[in-house]
Design a protein around this motif. Structure first.
Motif, PDB file in Angstrom:
ATOM      1  N   GLU A 107      -3.818  -5.812  -6.261  1.00  0.00           N
ATOM      2  CA  GLU A 107      -3.183  -6.925  -6.981  1.00  0.00           C
ATOM      3  C   GLU A 107      -2.147  -6.401  -7.965  1.00  0.00           C
ATOM      4  O   GLU A 107      -1.047  -6.957  -8.074  1.00  0.00           O
ATOM      5  CB  GLU A 107      -4.232  -7.742  -7.727  1.00  0.00           C
ATOM      6  CG  GLU A 107      -5.082  -8.603  -6.826  1.00  0.00           C
ATOM      7  CD  GLU A 107      -6.189  -9.326  -7.582  1.00  0.00           C
ATOM      8  OE1 GLU A 107      -6.490  -8.947  -8.734  1.00  0.00           O
ATOM      9  OE2 GLU A 107      -6.747 -10.272  -7.012  1.00  0.00           O
ATOM     10  N   THR A 121      -1.520  -9.833   1.148  1.00  0.00           N
ATOM     11  CA  THR A 121      -1.069 -10.829   0.177  1.00  0.00           C
ATOM     12  C   THR A 121      -1.599 -12.218   0.509  1.00  0.00           C
ATOM     13  O   THR A 121      -1.842 -13.011  -0.392  1.00  0.00           O
ATOM     14  CB  THR A 121       0.468 -10.867   0.094  1.00  0.00           C
ATOM     15  OG1 THR A 121       0.993 -11.094   1.391  1.00  0.00           O
ATOM     16  CG2 THR A 121       1.010  -9.573  -0.470  1.00  0.00           C
ATOM     17  N   LEU A 124      -5.330 -12.356  -0.937  1.00  0.00           N
ATOM     18  CA  LEU A 124      -5.582 -12.179  -2.370  1.00  0.00           C
ATOM     19  C   LEU A 124      -4.956 -13.345  -3.126  1.00  0.00           C
ATOM     20  O   LEU A 124      -3.744 -13.550  -3.088  1.00  0.00           O
ATOM     21  CB  LEU A 124      -5.016 -10.844  -2.859  1.00  0.00           C
ATOM     22  CG  LEU A 124      -5.696  -9.610  -2.272  1.00  0.00           C
ATOM     23  CD1 LEU A 124      -4.993  -8.353  -2.742  1.00  0.00           C
ATOM     24  CD2 LEU A 124      -7.166  -9.559  -2.634  1.00  0.00           C
ATOM     25  N   LYS A 126      -4.310 -14.108  -6.291  1.00  0.00           N
ATOM     26  CA  LYS A 126      -3.261 -13.891  -7.291  1.00  0.00           C
ATOM     27  C   LYS A 126      -1.908 -13.663  -6.622  1.00  0.00           C
ATOM     28  O   LYS A 126      -0.893 -14.183  -7.070  1.00  0.00           O
ATOM     29  CB  LYS A 126      -3.595 -12.680  -8.166  1.00  0.00           C
ATOM     30  CG  LYS A 126      -4.620 -12.942  -9.221  1.00  0.00           C
ATOM     31  CD  LYS A 126      -4.773 -11.722 -10.094  1.00  0.00           C
ATOM     32  CE  LYS A 126      -5.828 -11.909 -11.142  1.00  0.00           C
ATOM     33  NZ  LYS A 126      -6.012 -10.706 -11.964  1.00  0.00           N
TER      34      LYS A 126
END
Length: 134
Positions: A107, A121, A124, A126
């Motif tokens: 991250e 990506t 995750l 965030k």
């Protein structure tokens, strides 16, 4: 007549011998290294223009305290659990935190703008929220 066996006594010397073996444990070494890498990437991400987070001493101090407490728990309790003959369960504890810190490092790298594969990506939260805004 049956005489019960006494519970194993674990004194300071037994704990100390088990603690000295920590440096030989590859899981523990990986655990410490990954904590240091997470601290470094967490600090460095504040210097990147692509990051919406800036260097903040309060946030940095809180992160340092959190990492120190987790490492301290491992340093204190791993030898104790090893003396009980349950080192494999202690290794599971270390593996869990290695995975959690690994996610944090990925991250941090994504927040810094370092290109990562889409499958990372997308999984995750965030980084997904960040790419949705862009």
């Amino acid at each position: 007549m049956y005489a019960p066996t006494p519970a194993p006594h674990i004194g300071f010397m037994e704990w100390w011998v088990a603690a000295e073996k920590l440096t030989e444990n590859p899981w523990f070494t990986t655990f410490i290294i990954i904590i240091l890498v997470d601290l470094a990437t967490g600090f460095l991400k504040g210097f990147f223009k692509s990051s919406n987070e800036r260097v903040n001493s309060t946030t940095g101090r809180q992160g340092l305290i959190k990492h120190t407490v987790i490492a301290g728990i491992a340093v204190i309790f791993y030898p104790l659990v090893d003396c009980w003959g349950l080192a494999n369960y202690a290794n599971l504890f270390l593996m869990f935190f290695i995975g959690q810190y690994g996610i944090s490092i990925v991250e941090n790298l994504g927040i810094m703008g370092i290109p990562l594969p889409n499958w990372i990506t997308d999984n995750l939260e965030k980084l997904r929220n960040r790419s949705d805004k862009n």
